[in-house]
Design an enzyme around this catalytic site. Structure first.
Site, PDB file in Angstrom:
ATOM      1  N   GLU A  18       0.534  -1.195  -0.169  1.00  0.00           N
ATOM      2  CA  GLU A  18       0.124  -0.202  -0.038  1.00  0.00           C
ATOM      3  C   GLU A  18       0.924   1.585  -0.090  1.00  0.00           C
ATOM      4  OE1 GLU A  18      -3.450   0.686   2.770  1.00  0.00           O
ATOM      5  OE2 GLU A  18      -2.315   2.116   3.824  1.00  0.00           O
ATOM      6  N   THR A  49      -3.996   4.448  -1.408  1.00  0.00           N
ATOM      7  CA  THR A  49      -5.118   4.925  -0.937  1.00  0.00           C
ATOM      8  C   THR A  49      -5.389   6.071  -1.039  1.00  0.00           C
ATOM      9  OG1 THR A  49      -3.412   6.230   0.213  1.00  0.00           O
ATOM     10  CG2 THR A  49      -3.450   4.222   1.085  1.00  0.00           C
ATOM     11  N   ARG A 106     -15.741   3.024   3.283  1.00  0.00           N
ATOM     12  CA  ARG A 106     -17.271   3.843   3.322  1.00  0.00           C
ATOM     13  C   ARG A 106     -15.976   5.026   4.172  1.00  0.00           C
ATOM     14  NH1 ARG A 106     -19.104   4.517   9.843  1.00  0.00           N
ATOM     15  NH2 ARG A 106     -16.844   5.250   9.603  1.00  0.00           N
ATOM     16  N   LYS A 270       8.160   3.787   1.809  1.00  0.00           N
ATOM     17  CA  LYS A 270       8.779   3.463   2.340  1.00  0.00           C
ATOM     18  C   LYS A 270       9.297   2.017   2.751  1.00  0.00           C
ATOM     19  CE  LYS A 270       9.616   7.857   5.987  1.00  0.00           C
ATOM     20  NZ  LYS A 270       8.932   8.127   6.620  1.00  0.00           N
TER      21      LYS A 270
HETATM   22  P1  FAD Z   1     -17.954   0.430   6.991  1.00  0.00           P
HETATM   23  O1  FAD Z   1     -17.710  -1.495   6.271  1.00  0.00           O
HETATM   24  O2  FAD Z   1     -18.749   1.002   6.092  1.00  0.00           O
HETATM   25  O3  FAD Z   1     -17.884  -0.197   8.660  1.00  0.00           O
HETATM   26  C1  FAD Z   1     -17.973   1.496  10.051  1.00  0.00           C
HETATM   27  C2  FAD Z   1     -18.641   1.159  10.606  1.00  0.00           C
HETATM   28  O4  FAD Z   1     -19.687   0.701  10.252  1.00  0.00           O
HETATM   29  C3  FAD Z   1     -18.009  -0.365  11.856  1.00  0.00           C
HETATM   30  O5  FAD Z   1     -18.450   0.233  12.824  1.00  0.00           O
HETATM   31  C4  FAD Z   1     -19.133  -1.018  10.796  1.00  0.00           C
HETATM   32  O6  FAD Z   1     -19.559  -2.379  12.361  1.00  0.00           O
HETATM   33  C5  FAD Z   1     -20.161  -0.148  10.496  1.00  0.00           C
HETATM   34  N1  FAD Z   1     -20.864  -0.704  10.060  1.00  0.00           N
HETATM   35  C6  FAD Z   1     -20.649  -1.537   8.701  1.00  0.00           C
HETATM   36  N2  FAD Z   1     -21.548  -1.909   8.346  1.00  0.00           N
HETATM   37  C7  FAD Z   1     -23.155  -1.293   8.802  1.00  0.00           C
HETATM   38  C8  FAD Z   1     -24.177  -1.316   8.884  1.00  0.00           C
HETATM   39  N3  FAD Z   1     -24.624  -1.765   7.307  1.00  0.00           N
HETATM   40  N4  FAD Z   1     -25.081  -1.073  10.114  1.00  0.00           N
HETATM   41  C9  FAD Z   1     -24.788  -0.398  11.159  1.00  0.00           C
HETATM   42  N5  FAD Z   1     -23.460  -0.246  11.420  1.00  0.00           N
HETATM   43  C10 FAD Z   1     -22.461  -0.866   9.960  1.00  0.00           C
HETATM   44  N6  FAD Z   1      -9.186   5.920   4.965  1.00  0.00           N
HETATM   45  C11 FAD Z   1      -9.886   5.826   3.638  1.00  0.00           C
HETATM   46  O7  FAD Z   1     -10.159   7.337   3.986  1.00  0.00           O
HETATM   47  N7  FAD Z   1      -8.552   6.144   3.123  1.00  0.00           N
HETATM   48  C12 FAD Z   1      -8.496   5.013   2.505  1.00  0.00           C
HETATM   49  O8  FAD Z   1      -7.645   4.823   1.367  1.00  0.00           O
HETATM   50  C13 FAD Z   1      -7.651   3.570   3.319  1.00  0.00           C
HETATM   51  N8  FAD Z   1      -7.815   2.375   3.438  1.00  0.00           N
HETATM   52  C14 FAD Z   1      -8.010   1.743   4.053  1.00  0.00           C
HETATM   53  C15 FAD Z   1      -7.683   0.440   3.930  1.00  0.00           C
HETATM   54  C16 FAD Z   1      -7.334  -0.859   4.842  1.00  0.00           C
HETATM   55  C17 FAD Z   1      -6.790  -2.466   3.681  1.00  0.00           C
HETATM   56  C18 FAD Z   1      -7.940  -0.882   5.496  1.00  0.00           C
HETATM   57  C19 FAD Z   1      -8.742  -2.180   7.172  1.00  0.00           C
HETATM   58  C20 FAD Z   1      -8.990   0.617   6.572  1.00  0.00           C
HETATM   59  C21 FAD Z   1      -8.489   1.877   5.201  1.00  0.00           C
HETATM   60  N9  FAD Z   1      -8.835   3.092   5.569  1.00  0.00           N
HETATM   61  C22 FAD Z   1      -8.787   3.892   4.706  1.00  0.00           C
HETATM   62  C23 FAD Z   1     -10.114   3.368   6.414  1.00  0.00           C
HETATM   63  C24 FAD Z   1     -11.469   2.853   6.796  1.00  0.00           C
HETATM   64  O9  FAD Z   1     -12.212   3.875   5.861  1.00  0.00           O
HETATM   65  C25 FAD Z   1     -11.824   3.134   8.071  1.00  0.00           C
HETATM   66  O10 FAD Z   1     -11.260   2.675   9.090  1.00  0.00           O
HETATM   67  C26 FAD Z   1     -13.345   4.158   7.811  1.00  0.00           C
HETATM   68  O11 FAD Z   1     -14.253   4.013   9.295  1.00  0.00           O
HETATM   69  C27 FAD Z   1     -14.457   2.504   7.847  1.00  0.00           C
HETATM   70  O12 FAD Z   1     -14.811   1.796   6.841  1.00  0.00           O
HETATM   71  P2  FAD Z   1     -14.726   0.339   6.329  1.00  0.00           P
HETATM   72  O13 FAD Z   1     -14.808   0.754   4.779  1.00  0.00           O
HETATM   73  O14 FAD Z   1     -14.397  -0.170   6.931  1.00  0.00           O
HETATM   74  O15 FAD Z   1     -16.570   0.956   6.796  1.00  0.00           O
END
Ligand code: FAD
Length: 282
Positions: A18, A49, A106, A270
């Protein structure tokens, strides 16, 4: 190649890296040379990202450059505050660039949530939209210790299952420092019948500041061995990096012994520590 096909091949585990778009234009050349340093590990893809609230204007150019460097790409995309129209336009751009994969997220909620567009509220809705409107193979985020907003790990896993049911092909996890937490997570996902590949996210330890920042943003347990070393070496970044390589190597070696499908490195742009860890593994 699509994520689905990459991880379907069980012969060897897959390495991926990444990176993030640098803020300053003079750092782009540096990023390309860091990636050149990692090319020898034959990465399955580079993931790029996406800033949830930030400026993503350079994404397309970066994707083009990475393609010219012969890398497969998995661009990230966050849907928080995005309209369906914007997401549709973005998917069309990726199609034009012949991109086959996407990490559907998200993103973190903006401070003022009252003003945001609510076309998409959670990542599962984005996965569903992408599935219906493109041929992209879809990665999603998983959290071995639970997402910071989730009531508990079980609730978070139920929500992960929504992303899988909507069409996700692979899960990439948030970084963790205790492999036992990851193995327990795998058991829990298995009980929920989540059978798609789960790829552990590895972040090489570079400094005490980096660990403090990560643990303030997410649920990440610091094992005692790491706590003791932070106490001992925390004041010196070079000592922390040296320790980080040893820690990362031991962590990856144990994961490989336990049959993981791949290692996804958060490089922080890095290559040095990632290189040091991988040269002893591959
Ligand atoms: P979701 O899966 O939507 O989950 C968010 C929260 O809502 C969780 O607590 C979940 O339990 C809850 N939830 C999910 N679906 C529902 C539903 N239908 N009803 C009720 N509750 C629900 N961030 C960036 O800004 N840019 C990036 O490029 C980036 N890359 C990432 C790469 C990886 C591998 C990881 C692990 C994280 C990355 N993040 C990035 C961080 C991520 O955007 C955050 O952790 C964000 O807060 C949650 O995104 P998510 O897609 O996991 O959300």
């Amino acid at each position: 190649m699509k994520l689905k096909e990459i991880y379907a091949n069980k012969e060897n585990f897959k390495i991926s890296f990444e990176v993030f778009p640098p803020k300053e234009t003079d750092k782009y050349k540096n990023l390309y040379s860091e990636l050149e340093n990692l090319k020898k590990y034959n990465p399955a893809f580079i993931s790029l990202t996406w800033g949830a609230g930030g400026n993503n204007n350079n994404s397309v150019n970066l994707i083009k450059t990475f393609k010219n460097m012969d890398f497969e790409i998995m661009p990230h995309f966050t849907c928080v505050s995005s309209s369906k129209k914007f997401v549709g336009e973005h998917l069309a751009k990726l199609k034009e660039l012949n991109i086959e994969n996407i990490l559907a997220l998200r993103g973190d909620l903006p401070e003022d949530i009252s003003k945001r567009c609510t076309d998409f509220n959670y990542a599962n809705e984005l996965v569903e939209y992408i599935k219906h409107n493109s041929d992209l193979s879809i990665g999603v985020a998983g959290y071995p210790e639970g997402h910071i907003e989730a009531e508990n790990l079980e609730a978070d896993i139920k929500n992960l299952k929504r992303k899988v049911n909507a069409g996700a092909d692979v899960i990439f996890t948030q970084l963790f420092f205790d492999n036992n937490i990851f193995y327990k997570y795998l058991e829990k996902l298995d009980k929920e019948n989540i059978t798609i590949p789960i790829v552990p996210g590895i972040m090489p330890i570079l400094s005490k500041k980096q660990i403090d920042r990560m643990t303030s943003l997410a649920k990440i347990t610091i094992p005692n061995k790491l706590k003791n070393c932070i106490e001992k070496y925390g004041e010196s970044n070079s000592d922390m990096q040296k320790f980080g390589v040893e820690f990362g190597y031991t962590q990856c070696e144990d994961l490989i012994k336990n049959g993981i499908k791949g290692l996804h490195f958060y490089t922080l742009n890095k290559s040095k520590s990632v290189n040091e860890i991988l040269k002893n593994i591959i």
